[in-house]
Motif scaffolding. Structure first.
Motif, mmCIF file in Angstrom:
data_model
loop_
_atom_site.group_PDB
_atom_site.id
_atom_site.type_symbol
_atom_site.label_atom_id
_atom_site.label_comp_id
_atom_site.label_asym_id
_atom_site.label_seq_id
_atom_site.Cartn_x
_atom_site.Cartn_y
_atom_site.Cartn_z
ATOM 1 N N LEU A 172 0.869 -1.174 0.000
ATOM 2 C CA LEU A 172 0.000 0.000 0.000
ATOM 3 C C LEU A 172 0.906 1.223 0.000
ATOM 4 C CD1 LEU A 172 -2.499 -1.101 2.812
ATOM 5 C CD2 LEU A 172 -2.691 -1.488 0.349
ATOM 6 N N TRP A 173 0.551 2.206 -0.815
ATOM 7 C CA TRP A 173 1.374 3.409 -0.949
ATOM 8 C C TRP A 173 0.490 4.640 -0.781
ATOM 9 C CZ3 TRP A 173 6.538 2.523 -1.691
ATOM 10 C CH2 TRP A 173 6.906 1.272 -2.172
ATOM 11 N N TRP A 174 0.989 5.641 -0.068
ATOM 12 C CA TRP A 174 0.231 6.876 0.058
ATOM 13 C C TRP A 174 1.177 8.045 0.309
ATOM 14 C CZ3 TRP A 174 0.684 3.232 3.800
ATOM 15 C CH2 TRP A 174 1.059 3.636 5.084
ATOM 16 N N SER A 175 0.622 9.242 0.118
ATOM 17 C CA SER A 175 1.376 10.472 0.297
ATOM 18 C C SER A 175 0.375 11.587 0.573
ATOM 19 C CB SER A 175 2.193 10.790 -0.963
ATOM 20 O OG SER A 175 2.794 12.067 -0.866
ATOM 21 N N ASP A 176 0.858 12.657 1.187
ATOM 22 C CA ASP A 176 -0.022 13.811 1.392
ATOM 23 C C ASP A 176 -0.504 14.364 0.061
ATOM 24 O OD1 ASP A 176 0.271 13.611 4.129
ATOM 25 O OD2 ASP A 176 1.913 15.069 4.228
ATOM 26 N N ASP A 177 0.281 14.154 -0.980
ATOM 27 C CA ASP A 177 -0.069 14.609 -2.322
ATOM 28 C C ASP A 177 -0.073 13.402 -3.260
ATOM 29 O OD1 ASP A 177 -0.412 15.763 -4.772
ATOM 30 O OD2 ASP A 177 1.486 16.870 -4.769
ATOM 31 N N GLU B 276 7.965 10.957 -7.048
ATOM 32 C CA GLU B 276 8.726 11.586 -5.962
ATOM 33 C C GLU B 276 8.750 10.624 -4.777
ATOM 34 O OE1 GLU B 276 7.562 16.202 -7.125
ATOM 35 O OE2 GLU B 276 6.447 15.159 -5.558
ATOM 36 N N LYS B 277 9.598 9.630 -4.879
ATOM 37 C CA LYS B 277 9.558 8.488 -3.970
ATOM 38 C C LYS B 277 9.923 8.814 -2.526
ATOM 39 C CE LYS B 277 10.629 5.436 -7.819
ATOM 40 N NZ LYS B 277 11.557 4.442 -8.381
ATOM 41 N N ASP B 278 10.710 9.858 -2.334
ATOM 42 C CA ASP B 278 11.085 10.204 -0.971
ATOM 43 C C ASP B 278 9.903 10.743 -0.174
ATOM 44 O OD1 ASP B 278 11.068 12.431 -2.691
ATOM 45 O OD2 ASP B 278 12.398 13.563 -1.355
ATOM 46 N N GLY C 193 -8.841 4.996 0.118
ATOM 47 C CA GLY C 193 -7.755 4.203 0.681
ATOM 48 C C GLY C 193 -6.507 4.360 -0.152
ATOM 49 N N PRO C 194 -5.391 3.839 0.321
ATOM 50 C CA PRO C 194 -4.118 4.013 -0.378
ATOM 51 C C PRO C 194 -4.019 3.223 -1.670
ATOM 52 C CG PRO C 194 -3.841 2.625 1.557
ATOM 53 C CD PRO C 194 -5.236 3.148 1.614
#
Length: 201
Positions: A79-84, A92-94, A174-175
């Motif tokens: 599962l992957w998520w980001s504020d943006d 932008e993996k970091d 969800g992510p």
């Protein structure tokens, strides 16, 4: 002894078109999970998490087999998520947060998981603090099969976010979810197969 295979039991979850997003309804499934953040290509925590997942998952499999319930260890998922969310399109993996996970059949118990953790730690040392075994209910989702490098997913995700989801009147629930059907250690980057899934509402 025949082996239970989640990929066969839930074929629709592990197969998808390469040309169009399809909708699936994902039932509750149990997973061994580890959380983290940062670029999976450079973050040592990611490699540690994946190693821990496989160690525990195979120890659970052997425990189940001893009880007459052998199964195929399912593929790695994340599962992957980001504020943006657009950071995935820009790769932008970091800025990414993640939960890597491996599913297990419903006959695998929490006691079997705890025993597997102890067995794995005797071989590899202390497990990540977020290591756990719990159900995950994803529900309604859109998915597609991506063939190629992970870094080439951007245009497909942009199409999903900007066109497919708005046209269907749905939004994020969800992510972002990826299922890695290929082993990157043995597969050419151009031939990697990855299910890209987005829970929706």
């Amino acid at each position: 002894m025949s082996k239970f295979d989640l990929k066969v039991r839930y074929k629709e979850l592990y197969r998808a078109s390469t040309s169009a997003f399809s909708e699936v309804s994902v039932p509750p499934l149990s997973f061994v999970k580890v959380d983290g953040e940062g670029d999976p290509n450079t973050a040592s925590a990611y490699r540690t998490a994946v190693t821990s997942l496989y160690g525990v998952s195979y120890a659970m499999k052997f425990a189940a087999k001893a009880l007459g319930c052998d199964y195929v260890v399912p593929p790695l998922e994340a599962l992957w998520w980001s504020d943006d969310p657009s950071s995935f399109v820009r790769r932008e993996k970091d800025r990414w947060c993640w939960t890597v996970m491996i599913a297990a059949p419903d006959f695998v118990t929490h006691a079997m998981f705890e025993s597997a953790v102890m067995r794995a730690e005797r071989k590899r040392g202390t497990s990540p603090g977020s290591l756990r075994f719990e159900p995950y209910l994803e529900g309604r989702a859109l998915q597609i099969l991506h063939i190629g490098r992970y870094d080439d997913e951007g245009p497909t995700l942009k199409h999903l976010h900007d066109e497919v989801m708005p046209s269907r009147g749905v939004t994020f629930n969800g992510p972002h979810h990826e299922i890695y059907l290929s082993d990157p250690r043995k597969t050419e980057p151009a031939k990697l197969k990855t299910i890209l899934r987005q829970p929706i509402r």
